[in-house]
Design an enzyme around this catalytic site. Structure first.
Site, short mmCIF file in Angstrom:
data_model
loop_
_atom_site.label_atom_id
_atom_site.label_comp_id
_atom_site.label_asym_id
_atom_site.label_seq_id
_atom_site.Cartn_x
_atom_site.Cartn_y
_atom_site.Cartn_z
N SER A 18 0.80 -1.23 0.00
CA SER A 18 0.00 0.00 0.00
C SER A 18 0.82 1.28 0.00
O SER A 18 0.26 2.37 -0.11
CB SER A 18 -0.96 0.01 1.19
OG SER A 18 -2.05 -0.85 0.95
N LYS A 30 0.22 3.83 -2.68
CA LYS A 30 -0.77 4.92 -2.62
C LYS A 30 -0.13 6.30 -2.48
O LYS A 30 -0.80 7.30 -2.71
CB LYS A 30 -1.76 4.64 -1.50
CG LYS A 30 -2.65 3.44 -1.83
CD LYS A 30 -3.30 2.81 -0.62
CE LYS A 30 -4.09 1.57 -1.06
NZ LYS A 30 -4.46 0.72 0.08
N SER A 54 -6.22 3.22 4.30
CA SER A 54 -5.56 2.51 3.20
C SER A 54 -6.56 1.77 2.33
O SER A 54 -6.33 0.63 1.91
CB SER A 54 -4.50 1.54 3.74
OG SER A 54 -3.58 1.18 2.75
#
Length: 338
Positions: free
Chosen positions: A115, A118, A173
């Site tokens: 993640s 991102k 997230s």
């Protein structure tokens, strides 16, 4: 509405200018059309070769002459990181004219970013969209069914501002929010991923390749600790990004699929910011991004500030075996800030 980009960074190596300048097309319509598809793939060996051109040599202080203005370049093994048990780590000064890499372990090793992806997704969005109060209606593509996928719990037909979607992507997230950010920015996930890869090359992150906006596992979706530094270095220049990743809790107010008011609460996943892991004395955590998958292990990149001087450091730990190990490693590294 036409979208505009900030000026491209100019890289220099051994005196040559525009080392990796690439054409970037403007978005031609609001929330759609973000550029041409990149056909050529690249790998970490190519990245290191580009960063260390034949006219560039490492100095005894582990920096490189002429690589780029305002960026640090660490060596290739370990420096001030003997206590790091994770696969890789890197800590670099932020915001200085001549920043230094003050600690690192395997900074150019290929890793899965999970993640932490991102951060790039947020950067691409912020480079394209100036009015974050524009609304976007979530599509069926955000209904990700992969087991264990992190979510912001937004559903097809619901309408949120793009700013809310960024919070949903960066705090809890949410992979569902990441898809919505991609579609809101470029009209499709495919066009957005192309722009992620284009942006990576533009900022010098040549050891990185993306196939999605959220970081769910794929062998073609990878990065390096150094490239994460480059991405965070760009993202932290945006006040909106700093505001969002520096937020602990956020409550969006939006509309469900029937147009009725809806709200929920999102919390950040960084244990320092939640108070679950003590921050070393004299430091403040300004924000960052966690990442966890079986392939990536436990990962964290963040900006730490030395309170007495205001100096900032971008610190990254990749592929720790456990969450406890991740935070132990990060604490060991940032505790060396003097």
């Amino acid at each position: 509405m036409r979208k505009s980009f900030p000026d491209k960074k100019k890289f220099r190596s051994g005196g040559s200018r525009l080392l990796m300048a690439l054409p970037v097309l403007l978005c031609l319509t609001a929330l759609s059309g973000c550029g041409q598809k990149i056909e050529n793939k690249y790998d970490i060996d190519t990245g290191i070769m580009r960063m260390n051109s034949i006219n560039t040599s490492l100095t005894e202080t582990n920096s490189a002459k002429g690589f780029s203005v305002g960026l640090a370049l660490p060596g290739e093994t370990t420096f001030n990181a003997d206590d790091i048990s994770a696969e890789a780590a890197l800590m670099v000064e932020f915001g200085k004219e001549d920043p230094q890499a003050v600690a690192y372990k395997n900074p150019y090793v290929r890793t899965y970013q999970a993640s932490i992806t991102k951060v790039m997704s947020a950067l691409v969005c912020l480079r394209h969209i100036k009015d974050l109060q524009q609304e976007f209606t979530v599509t069926e593509n955000s209904a990700i069914t992969v087991e264990g996928s992190s979510k912001a719990w937004i559903y097809p037909g619901e309408t949120l501002t793009i700013e809310d979607l960024l919070y949903g992507m960066l705090l809890p997230s949410g992979n569902d929010a990441a898809v919505a950010v991609a579609e809101a920015t470029c009209g499709s996930v495919e066009a957005f991923v192309d722009e992620m890869n284009r942006t990576a090359l533009e900022i010098g992150a040549t050891g990185t390749h993306f196939v999605n906006p959220h970081g769910l596992p794929d062998e073609r979706h990878y990065t390096t600790p150094y490239d994460i530094y480059l991405t965070m270095n760009e993202a932290m220049k945006y006040e909106e990004f700093r505001k969002i990743v520096g937020t602990v809790n956020y409550t969006p107010h939006y509309k469900d699929k029937n147009g009725a008011p809806k709200t929920q609460n999102w919390s950040v996943t960084n244990k320092y910011m939640l108070g679950e892991t003590p921050t070393p004395d004299g430091l403040e955590i300004l924000g960052g991004k966690t990442g966890t998958t079986n392939a990536a292990g436990y990962c964290l990149t963040m900006d730490a500030k030395k309170i007495s001087t205001g100096e900032e450091y971008i610190a990254t730990v990749m592929k720790a075996h456990t969450k406890d190990e991740l935070y132990q490693n990060m604490t060991s590294m940032i505790s060396t800030i003097r």
